[in-house]
Scaffold this active site. Structure first.
Site, short mmCIF file in Angstrom:
data_model
loop_
_atom_site.label_atom_id
_atom_site.label_comp_id
_atom_site.label_asym_id
_atom_site.label_seq_id
_atom_site.Cartn_x
_atom_site.Cartn_y
_atom_site.Cartn_z
N GLY A 160 0.80 -1.22 0.00
CA GLY A 160 0.00 0.00 0.00
C GLY A 160 0.83 1.27 0.00
N GLY A 394 -6.70 14.27 -36.50
CA GLY A 394 -7.13 14.57 -35.13
C GLY A 394 -5.98 14.93 -34.23
#
Length: 504
Positions: A160, A394
């Site tokens: 974590g 694009g």
């Protein structure tokens, strides 16, 4: 002075840390901040664990050094985990110390630097150590975009613990002595039967080259800390201040004659966009971010007339400068950081389009490419764009075009602004005509030349106002500096809202 606190886990453990080529926690802090400027907070805090194995092991500071000092004369808050005390593991009180300085940093409007060197959550404390991580994650999130946050991984960072650095703005890893991973090699070996070392799984170059989790790879602790000092020199202390300007001896009107010939005559021949950037910015200095990851796009910091700028640039020397998934995410993250902290954006464009293929389509190039578009469109800082060669399809729109609120757009005479390249367009538009011609090669060449003259040049876009000016490459530096000066008082806002929904 409490000598026990100064000695951390004891002289033997300090000596072992140094023998491994690592500085101690206090040495790191002292090296990071200006001389004699560090003020320690909670030096005498100790753990509260009643576990029998820890009852006699009470060390003032409890494995983390926290406080504030000056970096290049400016206030900064920092914490350094001390691996010599319980492996630098996070305890309830350890986390509370870190949370305290993070709250102070936000209140005072100053950066937070975390020097991570920890074995993870302190097992003896159970859920309270996990809760400590969650408390830190919350502060990371609330401070994001308010004050700069930099993480240095200077030892282990696993489980974590990796999510705090992941939320921060920049992560620096030290080669050969640091690693990051959610699950270690032993567990992976048991669950998936994969054989992998710590270095292969989560070493500095793994995360710099492959995952993109880390932004920099330093040779040693000293280089890591010097890099953090240099990185902070481009940033304000918080989101309402302006970046620090410096005196520049590089003339603002300096011409770079080499730029006039840097773009090859052949549209398919590569060149190094780094040469373009260094020829334009102050003293040729460019601090590249994510240097080893998604090398088809360049991001980093430089200065123009002493003013810090963030640079985003296609790199024709890699994948022809196309935009792929990794490049889009890399660029978007950097653009959003610069916009959050009032750092002007300069884009150098040479993009033939998005990288084609099933790997990209299945991987979500549409969604990831939209992240870069969203970031540029959302940004309200002054934005400048220079089109050096290709600006196709694009990808032209995405790379900070005039249509998404870019303030000044320049093009070199070599620029080609079109739906697609001349060769591809001619193959579609004149396929039957060319096939039926007496000399198909000559007919095709003639149509390509005609298409380039009519469409694939910067003057068509300039006539529409999509390009403000077609400039000689050698004058790019002077034109950018003049534009930045005019934009010094720019004020722009997005519509009132809680936040946008960027296509994550």
């Amino acid at each position: 002075m409490n000598r026990t606190a100064e000695l951390g886990g004891g002289q033997q453990r300090l000596d072992k840390q140094r023998a491994e080529g690592k500085m101690t926690a206090r040495e790191r802090i002292a090296f990071l901040v200006d001389r004699d400027s560090f003020e320690e907070i909670d030096k005498f805090v100790t753990h509260r664990c009643t576990d029998f194995s820890m009852a006699e092991q009470v060390v003032p500071g409890d494995g983390v050094v926290c406080g504030y000092g000056r970096i290049n004369g400016r206030l900064a808050y920092a914490f350094a985990q001390d691996f010599t005390v319980f492996g630098g593991s996070l305890s309830e009180t350890n986390a509370a110390k870190i949370v305290k300085i993070m709250d102070l940093a936000v209140k005072m409007g100053a950066p937070v630097i975390g020097l991570n060197d920890s074995g993870g959550a302190r097992i003896q404390e159970g859920v309270v150590s996990l809760g400590g991580y969650a408390d830190i994650f919350l502060r990371n999130t609330l401070a994001s975009g308010v004050v700069p946050q930099i993480s240095a991984i200077m030892g282990p960072c696993a489980g974590g613990a990796v999510y705090s650095p992941a939320i921060t703005d920049f992560t620096v890893m030290v080669k050969n002595t640091s690693y990051m991973f959610v699950t270690g090699p032993d567990v992976i070996r048991t669950v998936t039967h994969e054989q992998v070392t710590k270095e292969e799984l989560g070493g500095a170059m793994t995360h710099n080259e492959r995952s993109g989790v880390a932004h920099f790879a330093a040779e040693n602790d000293q280089a890591c800390l010097l890099l953090i000092r240099e990185l902070l020199s481009f940033m304000p202390g918080n989101n309402v201040d302006d970046p620090p300007r410096v005196e520049s001896v590089d003339p603002p009107d300096r011409a770079a004659d080499t730029l006039d010939t840097i773009v090859p005559a052949s549209p398919n021949q590569p060149y190094d966009m780094l040469d373009v950037i260094r020829a334009i910015v102050d003293e040729g200095y460019f601090l590249e971010v994510h240097q080893h990851f998604a090398r088809n796009i360049l991001v980093g910091f430089a200065r123009l007339a002493g003013c810090p700028i963030g640079i985003v640039a296609n790199q024709p020397a890699h994948l022809a400068g196309t935009l792929d998934i990794d490049a889009s995410v890399k660029g978007a993250r950097f653009v959003r950081f610069c916009d959050a902290f009032n750092i002007l954006l300069v884009t150098f464009e040479d993009v033939p389009g998005f990288l084609p293929g099933t790997v990209q389509e299945y991987g979500g190039i549409i969604r990831h490419g939209a992240k870069l578009l969203f970031a540029f469109a959302e940004a309200t800082v002054p934005k400048l764009t220079v089109i050096t060669r290709k600006a196709y399809g694009g990808a032209y729109c995405v790379m900070s075009s005039k249509h998404i609120r870019t303030d000044a757009n320049f093009a070199w005479p070599t620029a080609e602004i079109a739906v697609m390249g001349a060769e591809g367009a001619v193959n579609i538009l004149y396929k039957r005509e060319i096939e039926s011609a007496a000399d198909p090669t000559a007919a095709r060449a003639a149509r390509i030349a005609e298409y380039r003259e009519k469409f694939a040049n910067p003057y068509v876009a300039a006539q529409r106002g999509f390009v403000d000016e077609v400039i000689l490459p050698r004058h790019t530096r002077a034109r950018l500096i003049a534009a930045l000066s005019a934009l010094d008082t720019k004020r722009d806002r997005n519509p009132p809202k809680k936040h946008g929904n960027i296509p994550l």
